[in-house]
Design an enzyme around this catalytic site. Structure first.
Site, PDB file in Angstrom:
ATOM      1  N   SER A 295       0.572  -1.125  -0.248  1.00 19.24           N
ATOM      2  CA  SER A 295      -0.192   0.162   0.157  1.00 19.24           C
ATOM      3  C   SER A 295       0.791   1.219   0.421  1.00 19.24           C
ATOM      4  O   SER A 295       1.534   1.460  -1.240  1.00 19.24           O
ATOM      5  CB  SER A 295      -1.363   0.069   1.448  1.00 19.24           C
ATOM      6  OG  SER A 295      -1.951   1.067   0.703  1.00 19.24           O
ATOM      7  N   ASP A 306      10.712   5.520 -10.153  1.00 15.86           N
ATOM      8  CA  ASP A 306      10.261   6.010 -11.194  1.00 15.86           C
ATOM      9  C   ASP A 306      10.610   6.839 -11.809  1.00 15.86           C
ATOM     10  O   ASP A 306      11.029   7.544 -13.029  1.00 15.86           O
ATOM     11  CB  ASP A 306       8.733   6.417 -11.092  1.00 15.86           C
ATOM     12  CG  ASP A 306       7.913   4.728 -11.396  1.00 15.86           C
ATOM     13  OD1 ASP A 306       8.210   3.849 -11.687  1.00 15.86           O
ATOM     14  OD2 ASP A 306       6.669   4.644 -11.245  1.00 15.86           O
ATOM     15  N   LYS A 320      -0.257  -4.550  -3.687  1.00 17.91           N
ATOM     16  CA  LYS A 320      -1.941  -3.325  -2.749  1.00 17.91           C
ATOM     17  C   LYS A 320      -1.729  -1.965  -3.590  1.00 17.91           C
ATOM     18  O   LYS A 320      -1.492  -1.411  -2.942  1.00 17.91           O
ATOM     19  CB  LYS A 320      -2.088  -4.042  -1.576  1.00 17.91           C
ATOM     20  CG  LYS A 320      -3.055  -2.877  -0.907  1.00 17.91           C
ATOM     21  CD  LYS A 320      -3.310  -3.535   0.378  1.00 17.91           C
ATOM     22  CE  LYS A 320      -4.383  -2.541   0.844  1.00 17.91           C
ATOM     23  NZ  LYS A 320      -4.174  -1.217   0.502  1.00 17.91           N
TER      24      LYS A 320
END
Length: 462
Positions: A295, A306, A320
C-alpha cells in the site's frame, strides 16, 4: 384546476416518490433483519445477535476484494489507535503463543509506565485488579489493561517461580513509526548506521497521522550531513495515502507522485510534488522493500523508483494498489473498510495483485536490476531479534551474550568463505543484513559515478 389542488398533487407525487425510493433502499436491509430475527428466535441453539450481525457483514464483504472488511465494535477502537498512533494504556507488547498458558510480555515500551513499574520481557500476566486472568485470551487481557488516563491498574506477573505485584499508572502511549538503526545511551534513536555513521538510516514501520511529522523532524536534524540515505520499508503494510504523498514530496522537486481512479477508471485525484526537498538531489537514496511492504509503502517505493530518485533493493512487494476509506457505521461505533479507488504510480501502472494473479504477471514493485536480495529464515530471525533489541534495550540485557555469540559465528563463517582474508565485519546491521549491505553498495556506486562525471568536467578558461 385551482392552483391549490395542483400543489397538493405535486406534494403527493413527491412524497410517494420519496417513499418508493426509501422502500427500495430499505428492502434489502429488511430482508437481512428478518433473517436475523428468524435465526435468533428459531435456531436450535441460542446464538448471540451481535455474532450473527458480524457474520452477515463478513458475508457481504467476502465477495469484494481482500482489503474490504467489516470492523466490529470491539476492533474499531484499536484500529483508530493504530492510525492516530496513540492509545491509553500501560505501554507493553504482549503475546500468547500457547492458548493454554497466560499472556506474556514481549517487551515494555521505552519510557512506558510498565517499564517504570518494573515489568520485564517474559513476565506472565496472571492477575489484573485482583481478577485471575491466567486462562483469558490475548484480547480479553489487553482490554483489561487499557483504561482511562491517570487511573491505576494492579497487575500480578509471574517471573520464573515468583509472583510480583505491580501498580501501574495508565497514560497516553504514543507509538513510533519512524525509527533508526539503534538507540544510544539516552534511549534516543540514532538515524545513522552503527557500522557506518556516514550513511543515514530510517525505518518506517507504518504510515500514520504522525509519520510525516516524525520523518520531517529526523531529516531536518540530519540536515543532509550524510553520503547516502537508506529508507527501510520492509514489513511496512502501509497506512494513510496522504502520509505516503507527503513523504515522497520530501525527496522530489517536481513531478507526479501518485494518482487515484474511481469506478469506471475515472481519475479522481492527482498528487504532484511541490518545489523544495528535505533530501538534497545529490544524495543517493536506497529504498528497502520485501513481500510485506504494501500500500503506502509501495506508493513511496514506486514513486521514487519511477523518478529515478532512489534505487529499490530487496524482494518484490506485496501488490496492494487500492485505496480504502473507513466508513463509520452504528453512529461511529463500528465501520466498513471499503475499497473506493485504485492508485497508479507515476509511470501510469497499477501495481495491484488480483486474486488470480500469477508470479509472471505485472504487479507489485520490483527491485531495480541486480538489486534483488532475499533473506533466508536464519538470517531473518537474527535480524528480527536485532531490531527488537535495538528498539527495546530492556530486551538486550537478557540476551546480549547470545547475540554476541551469534554475530561472532557469522563473522567467522564470512572469514572462512573468503579464505581467511578481508576486513572483519563490525557488530551491527551490516554484518547481519545482506539487503542493507547491497543498498550501501548501490549508494557507493552511485556516488562513484557522480564523482567520475565531476572529474571529467573541464573548467572553461577564464
Amino acid at each position: 384546476m385551482p392552483s391549490r389542488n395542483l400543489n397538493i398533487i405535486l406534494l403527493t407525487f413527491c412524497f410517494s416518490l420519496l417513499c418508493f425510493l426509501t422502500h427500495r433502499r430499505a428492502k434489502p436491509a429488511m430482508l437481512v433483519g428478518d433473517a436475523l430475527d428468524l435465526i435468533n428466535n428459531h435456531y436450535v441453539d441460542p446464538i448471540d445477535e451481535e455474532t450473527l450481525l458480524i457474520a452477515a457483514m463478513n458475508g457481504m464483504t467476502s465477495i469484494l476484494d481482500q482489503n474490504c472488511e467489516y470492523i466490529p465494535l470491539d476492533a474499531y477502537a484499536s484500529f483508530q489507535d493504530s492510525m492516530s498512533q496513540e492509545f491509553a494504556g500501560i505501554g507493553i507488547y504482549v503475546e500468547q503463543p500457547d492458548l493454554t498458558k497466560p499472556v506474556r510480555v514481549v517487551t515494555p515500551l521505552v519510557g512506558s509506565p510498565a517499564l517504570r513499574a518494573g515489568m520485564m520481557p517474559g513476565d506472565e500476566i496472571v492477575k489484573i485488579d485482583g481478577e485471575d486472568v491466567a486462562k483469558l485470551n490475548l484480547k480479553e487481557v489487553s482490554a483489561r489493561l487499557k483504561g482511562p488516563i491517570n487511573t491505576v491498574v494492579y497487575v500480578v506477573v509471574r517471573r520464573d517461580d515468583q509472583e510480583l505485584s505491580l501498580s501501574i499508572d495508565r497514560s497516553t502511549i504514543e507509538l513510533e513509526s519512524v525509527i533508526g538503526d539503534y538507540r544510544d545511551a539516552k534511549n534516543e534513536w540514532v538515524y545513522r548506521l552503527e557500522d557506518d555513521p556516514s550513511i543515514a538510516y530510517v525505518r518506517l514501520t507504518s504510515f500514520g497521522e504522525k509519520t510525516e511529522g516524525e520523518l520531517r523532524t529526523v531529516l531536518t536534524q540530519l540536515n543532509n550531513d550524510f553520503r547516502g540515505l537508506v529508507l527501510d520499508l520492509r514489513g511496512n503494510s502501509g497506512g494513510l495515502l496522504y502520509a505516503a504523498v507527503d513523504i515522497c514530496d520530501m525527496f522530489l522537486e517536481r513531478g507526479r507522485i501518485v494518482s487515484t481512479r474511481i469506478r469506471g477508471g475515472k481519475v479522481y485525484d492527482e498528487f504532484d510534488a511541490q518545489a523544495g526537498t528535505l533530501v538534497s538531489n545529490d544524495k543517493p537514496v536506497a529504498v528497502l522493500i520485501d513481500g510485506n511492504s504494501a500500500s503506502a509503502s509501495e506508493i513511496v517505493a514506486a514513486c521514487l523508483q519511477d523518478h529515478q530518485r532512489a534505487v529499490v533493493v530487496g524482494t518484490r512487494s506485496y501488490g496492494k494498489g487500492t485505496v480504502q476509506n473507513i466508513l463509520p457505521l452504528q453512529y461511529g461505533r463500528s465501520a466498513l473498510r471499503l475499497t473506493v479507488a485504485r492508485y497508479y504510480r507515476p509511470s501510469g501502472k497499477n501495481i495491484h495483485r488480483v486474486k488470480e494473479a500469477k508470479p509472471e504477471d505485472e504487479w507489485g514493485v520490483r527491485p531495480n536490476d541486480e538489486m534483488e536480495v532475499s533473506l533466508d529464515e536464519t538470517t531473518l530471525e537474527k535480524l528480527s531479534k536485532r531490531w527488537r533489541e535495538a528498539s527495546y534495550p530492556s530486551l538486550a540485557a537478557s540476551s546480549a551474550l547470545q547475540l554476541h555469540v551469534d554475530e561472532q559465528a557469522l563473522e567467522n563463517e564470512s572469514t572462512e568463505k573468503e579464505g581467511g582474508e578481508g576486513e572483519e565485519l563490525s557488530v551491527g546491521g551490516l554484518s547481519l543484513d545482506p539487503v542493507l549491505r547491497r543498498a550501501v553498495e548501490a549508494i557507493d556506486a552511485d556516488r562513484a559515478i557522480d564523482d567520475e562525471q565531476n572529474d571529467n568536467v573541464v573548467p572553461a578558461a577564464a
